[in-house]
Design a protein around this motif. Structure first.
Motif, short mmCIF file in Angstrom:
data_model
loop_
_atom_site.label_atom_id
_atom_site.label_comp_id
_atom_site.label_asym_id
_atom_site.label_seq_id
_atom_site.Cartn_x
_atom_site.Cartn_y
_atom_site.Cartn_z
N UNK A 196 -61.30 47.66 -81.82
CA UNK A 196 -62.10 48.53 -82.71
C UNK A 196 -61.82 47.92 -84.09
N UNK A 197 -62.95 47.66 -84.81
CA UNK A 197 -62.76 47.26 -86.12
C UNK A 197 -63.88 47.62 -86.91
N UNK A 198 -63.74 48.10 -88.26
CA UNK A 198 -64.84 48.56 -89.15
C UNK A 198 -65.81 47.50 -89.45
N UNK A 199 -67.13 47.89 -89.16
CA UNK A 199 -68.07 46.74 -89.56
C UNK A 199 -68.34 46.57 -90.89
N UNK A 200 -68.46 45.22 -91.32
CA UNK A 200 -68.86 45.15 -92.61
C UNK A 200 -70.13 44.21 -92.60
N UNK A 201 -70.41 43.06 -91.86
CA UNK A 201 -71.64 42.53 -91.39
C UNK A 201 -71.16 41.81 -90.05
N UNK A 202 -72.22 41.31 -89.68
CA UNK A 202 -72.02 40.55 -88.15
C UNK A 202 -71.22 39.34 -88.47
N UNK A 203 -71.12 38.46 -89.45
CA UNK A 203 -70.46 37.40 -89.58
C UNK A 203 -68.87 37.96 -89.69
N UNK A 204 -68.65 38.80 -90.45
CA UNK A 204 -67.10 39.32 -90.60
C UNK A 204 -66.59 39.81 -89.29
N UNK A 205 -67.54 40.48 -88.44
CA UNK A 205 -67.08 41.18 -87.31
C UNK A 205 -66.70 40.07 -86.40
N UNK A 206 -67.56 38.95 -86.37
CA UNK A 206 -67.28 37.92 -85.30
C UNK A 206 -66.25 37.03 -85.77
N UNK A 207 -66.14 36.73 -86.87
CA UNK A 207 -64.83 35.84 -87.35
C UNK A 207 -63.57 36.56 -87.41
N UNK A 208 -63.67 37.87 -87.48
CA UNK A 208 -62.53 38.76 -87.48
C UNK A 208 -61.95 38.65 -85.91
N UNK A 209 -62.95 38.83 -85.02
CA UNK A 209 -62.55 38.80 -83.51
C UNK A 209 -61.90 37.36 -83.16
N UNK A 210 -62.54 36.37 -83.93
CA UNK A 210 -61.82 35.10 -83.38
C UNK A 210 -60.38 34.85 -83.98
N UNK A 211 -60.12 35.43 -84.72
CA UNK A 211 -58.75 35.26 -85.70
C UNK A 211 -57.87 36.27 -85.24
N UNK A 212 -58.22 37.57 -84.57
CA UNK A 212 -57.28 38.41 -84.48
C UNK A 212 -57.15 39.12 -83.23
N UNK A 213 -58.05 38.64 -81.92
CA UNK A 213 -58.08 39.15 -80.69
C UNK A 213 -57.38 38.05 -79.75
N UNK A 214 -56.84 38.48 -78.84
CA UNK A 214 -55.97 37.30 -78.14
C UNK A 214 -57.10 36.73 -77.01
N UNK A 215 -57.58 35.57 -77.35
CA UNK A 215 -58.43 34.85 -76.29
C UNK A 215 -57.79 33.99 -75.44
N UNK A 216 -57.82 34.43 -74.18
CA UNK A 216 -56.89 33.45 -73.34
C UNK A 216 -57.55 32.29 -72.72
N UNK A 217 -58.86 31.92 -72.93
CA UNK A 217 -59.59 30.65 -72.55
C UNK A 217 -60.15 29.91 -73.49
N UNK A 218 -60.21 28.49 -73.20
CA UNK A 218 -60.68 27.42 -74.25
C UNK A 218 -62.09 27.74 -74.97
N UNK A 219 -62.84 28.21 -73.89
CA UNK A 219 -64.25 28.70 -74.61
C UNK A 219 -64.61 29.90 -74.71
#
Length: 280
Positions: A57-80
């Protein structure tokens, strides 16, 4: 067999959409992550029925901020990484196409995939008026993509070569005309602000405009071209082009409503808000 792909879905009060979205993914995608903006309906309860789906969960600012926050702060275990909204569904054709690509291996030079949206409006697939196919970057290699920094109509920038897929992503764009017009009134304000900036500066964090580039770059070039025409007059030209020359009338009554609201009313409202801003 699940392919080494991480799907990230954004949600906020999506109890009407999230089940069909997840059902189109969980059987074949290795990792499914939901980034929720503190939903107050049954969205989180419905997601909890899928044991393997991770929720952040993350407070929504706009679509771009939310997406890029996920890329930087969520543990993504795959290359794609695949990027979807809750009102998107992956078609069986697209699923099988992606499974085939990942089964044989993705070459080093390929950093993403593009697919067309299959817009569903009032239960009808909008196939005409230049609205299909319209390609978007839906998957990129980790570290080689991001969501462009815009308030409205954001796209994913893929750094490097991308494969254009034949399968579609179904996009359920509205639950009612009341919701549709309310959202587009808000988006018209953001689009007007972005259009004013668009002709004043070059933002390197957006999809570049290139009439000879990939489908997203061509579409961005066309958008710049549209805003080079005189205010208000361009709206009439655009609607005539979509509805008559590109045969939007073939989409029936649903198409008439959609093309008029999205291709005329919304664009006229954007120009009116540009005029209001310039008038001061």
């Amino acid at each position: 067999m699940k392919i080494p792909l991480t799907a990230i879905i954004l949600t906020f009060n999506e109890e009407k959409n999230i089940v069909e979205c997840l059902d189109s993914l969980v059987s074949w995608v290795d990792q499914v992550i939901v980034v929720d903006s503190y939903s107050t309906d049954a969205t989180l309860e419905l997601i909890s029925r899928y044991p393997g789906v991770q929720v952040h969960q993350h407070e929504f600012v706009n679509y771009s901020v939310q997406r890029n926050w996920a890329f930087e702060h969520v543990a993504i275990r795959n290359e794609f990484i695949m990027n979807l909204d809750a009102d998107h569904r992956v078609t069986p054709e697209l699923r099988e196409e992606l499974i085939a690509h990942f089964s044989k291996g993705i070459s080093v030079g390929i950093n993403g995939f593009m697919a067309s949206r299959q817009t569903m409006f009032l239960g009808r697939w909008i196939r005409h008026g230049g609205h299909y196919p319209v390609y978007h970057g839906i998957i990129f290699r980790k570290g080689f993509g991001y969501c462009e920094h815009k308030e409205y109509d954001q796209h994913f920038v893929i750094e490097g070569e991308a494969i254009v897929l034949k399968g579609n992503v179904i996009d359920i764009i509205t639950e009612s005309l009341t919701t549709f017009t309310a959202r587009h009134n808000k988006w018209a304000t953001l689009e007007a602000q972005d259009a004013i900036r668009l002709l004043q500066e070059v933002n390197e964090k957006t999809v570049k405009a290139d009439k000879n580039g990939n489908p997203m770059e061509v579409r961005r070039y066309q958008r710049l071209k549209y805003y080079s025409y005189p205010k208000f007059w361009r709206v009439f030209l655009y609607f005539g082009y979509r509805y008559f020359l590109k045969m939007g009338f073939r989409d029936g009554k649903e198409g008439l409503i959609f093309h008029f609201l999205q291709g005329f009313w919304f664009r006229f409202l954007v120009d009116a808000k540009i005029y209001e801003a310039e008038k001061g």
